[in-house]
Design a protein around this motif. Structure first.
Motif, short mmCIF file in Angstrom:
data_model
loop_
_atom_site.label_atom_id
_atom_site.label_comp_id
_atom_site.label_asym_id
_atom_site.label_seq_id
_atom_site.Cartn_x
_atom_site.Cartn_y
_atom_site.Cartn_z
N GLY A 34 0.83 -1.20 0.00
CA GLY A 34 0.00 0.00 0.00
C GLY A 34 0.86 1.24 0.00
N SER A 35 0.28 2.38 0.38
CA SER A 35 1.03 3.62 0.42
C SER A 35 0.33 4.63 1.32
N THR A 36 1.03 5.72 1.62
CA THR A 36 0.46 6.80 2.43
C THR A 36 -0.50 7.62 1.58
N THR A 37 -1.66 7.92 2.14
CA THR A 37 -2.66 8.73 1.46
C THR A 37 -3.14 9.83 2.39
N SER A 38 -3.76 10.85 1.83
CA SER A 38 -4.27 11.95 2.64
C SER A 38 -5.79 11.89 2.67
N THR A 39 -6.35 11.57 3.84
CA THR A 39 -7.78 11.40 3.98
C THR A 39 -8.33 12.26 5.11
N MET A 40 -9.65 12.52 5.03
CA MET A 40 -10.33 13.27 6.08
C MET A 40 -11.63 12.57 6.43
N ARG A 41 -11.89 12.43 7.71
CA ARG A 41 -13.16 11.92 8.18
C ARG A 41 -14.16 13.06 8.27
N ASN A 42 -15.43 12.74 8.06
CA ASN A 42 -16.46 13.78 8.08
C ASN A 42 -16.61 14.43 9.45
#
Length: 270
Positions: A34-42
Protein backbone atom coordinates in the motif's frame (compact mmCIF):
# COMPACT_ATOMS: atom_id res chain seq x y z
CA UNK A 1 -24.87 -3.47 -6.29
CA UNK A 2 -26.64 -0.12 -6.49
CA UNK A 3 -29.11 0.45 -3.65
CA UNK A 4 -30.52 3.45 -1.80
CA UNK A 5 -29.44 3.70 1.82
CA UNK A 6 -32.16 3.81 4.48
CA UNK A 7 -31.91 5.62 7.81
CA UNK A 8 -33.54 5.34 11.20
CA UNK A 9 -32.37 5.67 14.80
CA UNK A 10 -30.39 2.83 16.30
CA UNK A 11 -30.12 1.47 19.83
CA UNK A 12 -27.46 -0.03 22.07
CA UNK A 13 -26.31 -3.62 21.73
CA UNK A 14 -25.95 -5.55 24.96
CA UNK A 15 -24.72 -8.97 23.78
CA UNK A 16 -22.16 -10.30 21.32
CA UNK A 17 -23.08 -11.75 17.96
CA UNK A 18 -23.84 -15.43 18.62
CA UNK A 19 -22.25 -16.59 15.34
CA UNK A 20 -18.73 -15.58 16.34
CA UNK A 21 -16.16 -18.36 16.64
CA UNK A 22 -13.48 -18.81 19.28
CA UNK A 23 -10.77 -16.15 19.50
CA UNK A 24 -7.69 -16.27 17.30
CA UNK A 25 -4.49 -14.30 17.59
CA UNK A 26 -3.51 -12.01 14.71
CA UNK A 27 0.07 -10.80 14.30
CA UNK A 28 1.67 -8.41 11.84
CA UNK A 29 4.08 -10.13 9.43
CA UNK A 30 5.78 -6.98 8.11
CA UNK A 31 5.13 -7.27 4.35
CA UNK A 32 2.33 -4.79 3.68
CA UNK A 33 1.22 -3.60 0.24
CA UNK A 34 0.00 0.00 0.00
CA UNK A 35 1.03 3.62 0.42
CA UNK A 36 0.46 6.80 2.43
CA UNK A 37 -2.66 8.73 1.46
CA UNK A 38 -4.27 11.95 2.64
CA UNK A 39 -7.78 11.40 3.98
CA UNK A 40 -10.33 13.27 6.08
CA UNK A 41 -13.16 11.92 8.18
CA UNK A 42 -16.46 13.78 8.08
CA UNK A 43 -16.31 14.27 11.87
CA UNK A 44 -12.95 16.09 11.66
CA UNK A 45 -11.90 19.36 10.07
CA UNK A 46 -8.51 18.49 8.59
CA UNK A 47 -6.83 15.90 6.37
CA UNK A 48 -4.37 13.41 7.84
CA UNK A 49 -1.71 11.32 6.14
CA UNK A 50 -2.51 7.67 6.81
CA UNK A 51 -1.18 4.40 5.40
CA UNK A 52 -3.77 2.51 3.37
CA UNK A 53 -3.59 -0.90 1.71
CA UNK A 54 -3.40 -4.65 2.28
CA UNK A 55 -1.91 -5.69 5.62
CA UNK A 56 0.16 -8.86 5.81
CA UNK A 57 -1.04 -10.80 8.87
CA UNK A 58 -0.76 -14.27 10.35
CA UNK A 59 -3.29 -16.22 12.39
CA UNK A 60 -2.09 -18.18 15.42
CA UNK A 61 1.48 -18.21 14.08
CA UNK A 62 0.48 -19.68 10.70
CA UNK A 63 1.30 -18.60 7.16
CA UNK A 64 0.99 -14.93 6.25
CA UNK A 65 -2.03 -13.67 4.30
CA UNK A 66 -3.32 -10.32 3.07
CA UNK A 67 -6.24 -8.59 4.77
CA UNK A 68 -7.93 -5.21 4.43
CA UNK A 69 -9.05 -2.93 7.24
CA UNK A 70 -12.84 -2.47 7.45
CA UNK A 71 -12.66 -0.20 10.49
CA UNK A 72 -11.27 3.21 9.41
CA UNK A 73 -12.07 5.03 12.65
CA UNK A 74 -10.13 2.68 14.91
CA UNK A 75 -6.37 2.32 15.26
CA UNK A 76 -4.50 -0.92 14.61
CA UNK A 77 -2.53 -2.88 17.21
CA UNK A 78 -0.71 -6.21 16.97
CA UNK A 79 -0.57 -8.86 18.21
CA UNK A 80 -4.23 -8.87 19.20
CA UNK A 81 -6.99 -11.37 19.92
CA UNK A 82 -9.94 -11.45 17.50
CA UNK A 83 -13.21 -13.26 17.07
CA UNK A 84 -13.91 -14.52 13.54
CA UNK A 85 -17.09 -14.89 11.54
CA UNK A 86 -18.33 -14.97 7.94
CA UNK A 87 -19.52 -11.97 5.93
CA UNK A 88 -23.26 -12.53 6.39
CA UNK A 89 -22.99 -12.96 10.14
CA UNK A 90 -20.76 -9.89 10.54
CA UNK A 91 -23.36 -7.74 8.77
CA UNK A 92 -26.34 -9.32 10.55
CA UNK A 93 -27.96 -10.40 7.28
CA UNK A 94 -30.18 -13.02 8.94
CA UNK A 95 -31.11 -11.03 12.05
CA UNK A 96 -34.85 -11.20 12.76
CA UNK A 97 -35.08 -7.79 14.45
CA UNK A 98 -33.26 -4.48 14.74
CA UNK A 99 -32.18 -5.39 18.26
CA UNK A 100 -30.67 -8.64 17.01
CA UNK A 101 -28.93 -6.85 14.14
CA UNK A 102 -27.26 -4.51 16.64
CA UNK A 103 -25.47 -7.51 18.16
CA UNK A 104 -23.74 -8.25 14.83
CA UNK A 105 -20.12 -7.24 14.34
CA UNK A 106 -20.96 -4.32 12.05
CA UNK A 107 -23.84 -3.23 14.26
CA UNK A 108 -21.46 -3.07 17.21
CA UNK A 109 -18.69 -1.36 15.23
CA UNK A 110 -20.98 1.54 14.32
CA UNK A 111 -21.93 2.01 17.98
CA UNK A 112 -18.35 2.63 19.08
CA UNK A 113 -17.03 6.07 19.92
CA UNK A 114 -15.44 6.76 16.53
CA UNK A 115 -18.75 6.16 14.72
CA UNK A 116 -21.64 6.73 17.12
CA UNK A 117 -22.16 10.47 16.52
CA UNK A 118 -22.54 10.72 12.73
CA UNK A 119 -23.28 7.06 11.88
CA UNK A 120 -26.05 6.35 14.39
CA UNK A 121 -28.86 7.02 11.91
CA UNK A 122 -27.22 4.71 9.39
CA UNK A 123 -26.83 1.74 11.72
CA UNK A 124 -29.65 -0.42 10.35
CA UNK A 125 -29.90 -3.92 8.93
CA UNK A 126 -31.09 -2.56 5.57
CA UNK A 127 -28.01 -0.37 5.23
CA UNK A 128 -25.73 -3.16 6.43
CA UNK A 129 -27.00 -5.38 3.60
CA UNK A 130 -26.15 -2.66 1.07
CA UNK A 131 -22.64 -2.41 2.54
CA UNK A 132 -22.22 -6.19 2.48
CA UNK A 133 -23.27 -6.42 -1.18
CA UNK A 134 -21.08 -3.51 -2.31
CA UNK A 135 -18.12 -4.99 -0.46
CA UNK A 136 -18.65 -8.35 -2.15
CA UNK A 137 -18.88 -6.61 -5.54
CA UNK A 138 -15.62 -4.75 -4.98
CA UNK A 139 -13.77 -7.89 -3.89
CA UNK A 140 -15.27 -10.07 -6.62
CA UNK A 141 -14.09 -7.79 -9.41
CA UNK A 142 -11.02 -6.07 -7.99
CA UNK A 143 -9.41 -7.97 -5.10
CA UNK A 144 -6.96 -9.83 -7.37
CA UNK A 145 -6.28 -6.55 -9.18
CA UNK A 146 -5.56 -4.83 -5.86
CA UNK A 147 -2.68 -7.18 -5.07
CA UNK A 148 -0.82 -6.39 -8.30
CA UNK A 149 0.80 -3.23 -6.90
CA UNK A 150 1.07 -0.94 -3.88
CA UNK A 151 -0.86 1.70 -5.84
CA UNK A 152 -3.78 -0.63 -6.49
CA UNK A 153 -3.80 -1.87 -2.88
CA UNK A 154 -3.95 1.66 -1.49
CA UNK A 155 -6.82 2.57 -3.84
CA UNK A 156 -8.66 -0.64 -2.97
CA UNK A 157 -8.27 0.03 0.76
CA UNK A 158 -9.75 3.51 0.33
CA UNK A 159 -12.66 2.07 -1.68
CA UNK A 160 -13.32 -0.41 1.16
CA UNK A 161 -13.52 2.51 3.59
CA UNK A 162 -15.92 4.38 1.30
CA UNK A 163 -18.21 1.34 1.36
CA UNK A 164 -17.95 0.73 5.11
CA UNK A 165 -18.84 4.37 5.82
CA UNK A 166 -21.90 4.08 3.53
CA UNK A 167 -20.78 6.73 1.05
CA UNK A 168 -22.85 5.15 -1.81
CA UNK A 169 -24.89 4.78 -3.94
CA UNK A 170 -22.96 7.43 -5.92
CA UNK A 171 -19.46 7.02 -4.51
CA UNK A 172 -17.09 9.99 -4.52
CA UNK A 173 -13.65 10.51 -3.02
CA UNK A 174 -14.40 14.22 -2.39
CA UNK A 175 -17.66 13.98 -0.42
CA UNK A 176 -19.21 11.85 2.32
CA UNK A 177 -17.84 10.32 5.50
CA UNK A 178 -14.40 9.51 4.00
CA UNK A 179 -12.65 11.94 1.65
CA UNK A 180 -9.31 11.63 -0.15
CA UNK A 181 -7.44 14.63 -1.59
CA UNK A 182 -4.83 14.81 -4.32
CA UNK A 183 -2.32 16.60 -2.06
CA UNK A 184 -0.05 14.00 -0.41
CA UNK A 185 -1.85 11.13 -2.17
CA UNK A 186 0.01 9.55 -5.12
CA UNK A 187 -1.58 10.40 -8.47
CA UNK A 188 -1.80 6.73 -9.41
CA UNK A 189 -3.81 5.99 -6.27
CA UNK A 190 -6.26 8.79 -7.07
CA UNK A 191 -6.70 7.49 -10.62
CA UNK A 192 -7.27 3.90 -9.51
CA UNK A 193 -9.59 4.89 -6.65
CA UNK A 194 -11.69 6.99 -9.02
CA UNK A 195 -11.90 4.00 -11.35
CA UNK A 196 -12.99 1.63 -8.57
CA UNK A 197 -15.59 4.07 -7.23
CA UNK A 198 -16.93 4.71 -10.73
CA UNK A 199 -17.47 0.98 -11.23
CA UNK A 200 -19.21 0.67 -7.86
CA UNK A 201 -21.52 3.55 -8.80
CA UNK A 202 -22.42 2.14 -12.23
CA UNK A 203 -25.87 0.72 -12.87
CA UNK A 204 -26.38 -3.04 -12.81
CA UNK A 205 -26.63 -3.12 -16.61
CA UNK A 206 -23.21 -1.44 -16.90
CA UNK A 207 -21.57 -3.32 -14.03
CA UNK A 208 -19.50 -5.86 -15.95
CA UNK A 209 -18.39 -3.45 -18.67
CA UNK A 210 -17.38 -0.79 -16.15
CA UNK A 211 -15.42 -3.21 -14.01
CA UNK A 212 -13.69 -4.61 -17.10
CA UNK A 213 -12.05 -1.21 -17.58
CA UNK A 214 -11.49 -0.57 -13.86
CA UNK A 215 -9.75 -3.83 -12.91
CA UNK A 216 -7.81 -6.54 -14.70
CA UNK A 217 -9.03 -10.12 -14.84
CA UNK A 218 -12.44 -11.80 -14.59
CA UNK A 219 -14.89 -11.67 -11.70
CA UNK A 220 -14.03 -14.22 -9.01
CA UNK A 221 -15.81 -15.88 -6.10
CA UNK A 222 -14.42 -15.59 -2.57
CA UNK A 223 -15.09 -16.90 0.91
CA UNK A 224 -14.64 -14.16 3.50
CA UNK A 225 -13.34 -14.28 7.05
CA UNK A 226 -13.96 -11.22 9.19
CA UNK A 227 -11.72 -10.60 12.20
CA UNK A 228 -13.37 -8.30 14.74
CA UNK A 229 -12.22 -7.18 18.15
CA UNK A 230 -14.79 -7.58 20.92
CA UNK A 231 -12.74 -6.30 23.86
CA UNK A 232 -12.38 -2.64 24.84
CA UNK A 233 -10.02 -0.88 24.01
CA UNK A 234 -10.89 -2.01 20.49
CA UNK A 235 -8.45 -2.44 17.60
CA UNK A 236 -9.16 -2.35 13.87
CA UNK A 237 -11.37 -5.02 12.31
CA UNK A 238 -10.15 -6.80 9.15
CA UNK A 239 -11.49 -8.87 6.27
CA UNK A 240 -9.69 -11.73 4.53
CA UNK A 241 -10.72 -13.14 1.14
CA UNK A 242 -9.99 -16.72 0.04
CA UNK A 243 -10.71 -17.56 -3.59
CA UNK A 244 -13.19 -20.33 -4.35
CA UNK A 245 -11.62 -22.37 -7.13
CA UNK A 246 -14.34 -23.68 -9.45
CA UNK A 247 -13.46 -26.26 -12.16
CA UNK A 248 -13.38 -24.68 -15.61
CA UNK A 249 -15.87 -26.03 -18.21
CA UNK A 250 -13.12 -27.86 -20.10
CA UNK A 251 -12.06 -29.73 -16.97
CA UNK A 252 -15.65 -30.73 -16.28
CA UNK A 253 -16.00 -32.02 -19.84
CA UNK A 254 -12.83 -34.10 -19.55
CA UNK A 255 -14.05 -35.52 -16.25
CA UNK A 256 -17.34 -36.44 -17.92
CA UNK A 257 -15.53 -38.20 -20.77
CA UNK A 258 -13.41 -40.11 -18.29
CA UNK A 259 -16.51 -41.33 -16.44
CA UNK A 260 -18.13 -42.34 -19.74
CA UNK A 261 -15.02 -44.34 -20.59
CA UNK A 262 -15.23 -46.19 -17.30
CA UNK A 263 -18.85 -47.10 -18.00
CA UNK A 264 -17.99 -48.42 -21.50
CA UNK A 265 -15.12 -50.54 -20.18
CA UNK A 266 -17.27 -52.01 -17.44
CA UNK A 267 -20.01 -52.91 -19.92
CA UNK A 268 -17.53 -54.65 -22.24
CA UNK A 269 -16.10 -56.63 -19.35
CA UNK A 270 -19.60 -57.65 -18.35
Amino acid sequence: MKNVLVSFAGGVAMVLCSNASADVNLAYSGSNLGSTTSTMRNDTSSYQNVWTGASSLSENGGAAFMAYCIDPRTSAGFPNSYSTTNLDSFFGVNASSHAEYLTSGYGQQLQRSGYSTDMAGKNTQANALVVRNNLDELFSYAYADSLLSATNAAAFGLAVWEIIMQDGAAFSRTTGEIRTRTTDTPAGVITKLTSYLGALSASSLQEQATWASAASGPRKSYTYTVYFDTTDPFKQNFIRATENHVPVPGSLALAGLALAGVVVVRRRKA
